[in-house]
Design a protein around this motif. Structure first.
Motif, PDB file in Angstrom:
ATOM      1  N   GLU A 141      11.514  -1.271  97.513  1.00 51.09           N
ATOM      2  CA  GLU A 141      11.659  -1.264  96.386  1.00 51.09           C
ATOM      3  C   GLU A 141      12.452   0.238  95.929  1.00 51.09           C
ATOM      4  N   THR A 142      13.616   0.831  95.561  1.00 49.62           N
ATOM      5  CA  THR A 142      14.548   1.930  95.246  1.00 49.62           C
ATOM      6  C   THR A 142      15.191   1.327  93.821  1.00 49.62           C
ATOM      7  N   GLU A 143      15.401   3.162  93.489  1.00 46.91           N
ATOM      8  CA  GLU A 143      16.136   2.701  91.651  1.00 46.91           C
ATOM      9  C   GLU A 143      17.059   1.919  91.798  1.00 46.91           C
ATOM     10  N   ILE A 144      17.073   1.553  90.607  1.00 44.33           N
ATOM     11  CA  ILE A 144      18.261   0.235  90.369  1.00 44.33           C
ATOM     12  C   ILE A 144      19.238   0.610  89.992  1.00 44.33           C
ATOM     13  N   SER A 145      20.120   1.078  90.219  1.00 45.82           N
ATOM     14  CA  SER A 145      21.486   1.977  89.877  1.00 45.82           C
ATOM     15  C   SER A 145      22.887   0.952  89.589  1.00 45.82           C
ATOM     16  N   TYR A 146      23.896   1.225  88.212  1.00 44.43           N
ATOM     17  CA  TYR A 146      24.234   0.523  88.291  1.00 44.43           C
ATOM     18  C   TYR A 146      25.832   0.582  88.271  1.00 44.43           C
ATOM     19  N   ASN A 147      26.298   0.044  89.205  1.00 46.59           N
ATOM     20  CA  ASN A 147      28.254   0.674  89.032  1.00 46.59           C
ATOM     21  C   ASN A 147      28.737  -0.470  88.412  1.00 46.59           C
ATOM     22  N   TYR A 148      28.950  -0.210  86.979  1.00 48.57           N
ATOM     23  CA  TYR A 148      29.410  -1.138  85.896  1.00 48.57           C
ATOM     24  C   TYR A 148      30.669  -2.061  85.962  1.00 48.57           C
TER      25      TYR A 148
END
Length: 266
Positions: A141-148
């Motif tokens: 589990e890693t911090e989910i980030s979004y490259n929109y």
């Protein structure tokens, strides 16, 4: 029922088994089975494939939702541009392709040939992805980030490809979710099934108005594929999907080469 129909329905079962075993790849077989075994027009075959892929993926997605593996936010961000692109492709782009694209001497590249050649190219790219299989398989589990911006562009690209060839595009979606949204592999695979289901079924809606659908055949074929999924899920308890993926990749590679040879030698 002739021998080709029997093999076609066996192929429908194989599609589901492959999806159940390795979580993807089965949809890449749908169009060749419909075109070469059941002699369905490629444009209609890609439409039928969207329905088969959509329903099959939805079955898998529901199972993953029950397990809490689907990241809905990521699915929505990716799926909206994807289903817009696939709907536009099926509703407007595919019908706009001329029946004869160009002619060289005695050889004419027709709409059907062009679709199958493009499909073969997608098969070759998918096969290389499965054979190399270098994407990270970490489930930490890693911090989910979004490259929109990149997720939206990738969604549009996958939607366009899906709209033209009728394949789910999991080999493009899963790496995008891992790299662009930082999802662990299990969540990426689970979320991709929901994305594939949404965009495939909405894309198929674009075909309902343009094509005459043989619903009795389509529902039988799809039902057999769904049975195959449950069989594949059962077999996955005894067979490791990762080991099968590379071998299936080589099979898809040979199929892609065969389609190119067949279409260019007609």
């Amino acid at each position: 029922m002739d021998i080709n129909q029997i093999f076609g329905y066996i192929g429908a079962l194989v599609i589901g088994v492959v999806l159940g075993l390795i979580g993807g790849g089965g949809s890449i077989l749908t169009v060749p089975i419909l075109v070469y075994l059941l002699f369905i027009n490629p444009v209609t075959a890609t439409a039928y494939s969207l329905f088969v892929v959509g329903v099959s993926s939805l079955v898998g997605a529901i199972r993953n939702i029950q397990k809490g593996l689907v990241d809905f936010r990521t699915a929505i961000v990716f799926a909206i541009p994807a289903f817009i692109a696939v709907y536009i492709a099926r509703k407007y782009l595919v019908p706009a392709i001329p029946e004869t694209i160009f002619t060289m001497g005695d050889f004419s590249v027709t709409k059907n040939i062009a679709i199958m050649l493009f499909f073969a190219l997608v098969m070759l790219v998918a096969s290389i992805s499965m054979i190399r299989n270098k994407r990270a398989d970490s489930d930490e589990e890693t911090e989910i980030s979004y490259n929109y911006p990149l997720i939206i562009i990738e969604g549009l690209l996958v939607g366009l490809i899906t709209g033209i060839v009728g394949a789910g595009g999991g080999f493009l979606i899963i790496p995008a979710l891992v790299l662009l949204a930082k999802l662990p592999m299990k969540k990426a695979v689970a979320t991709s099934l929901l994305i594939i289901a949404i965009k495939s079924l909405i894309g198929f809606i674009g075909d309902v108005e343009n094509l005459e659908i043989d619903w009795s055949f389509l529902l039988i074929f799809t039902s057999i594929s769904v049975v195959g999924i449950f069989l594949g899920i059962y077999l996955s308890n005894f067979i490791e999907g990762k080991k099968l993926k590379k071998g299936f990749g080589w099979f898809v590679l040979l199929m892609g080469i065969y389609i190119i040879y067949k279409e260019l030698s007609m």
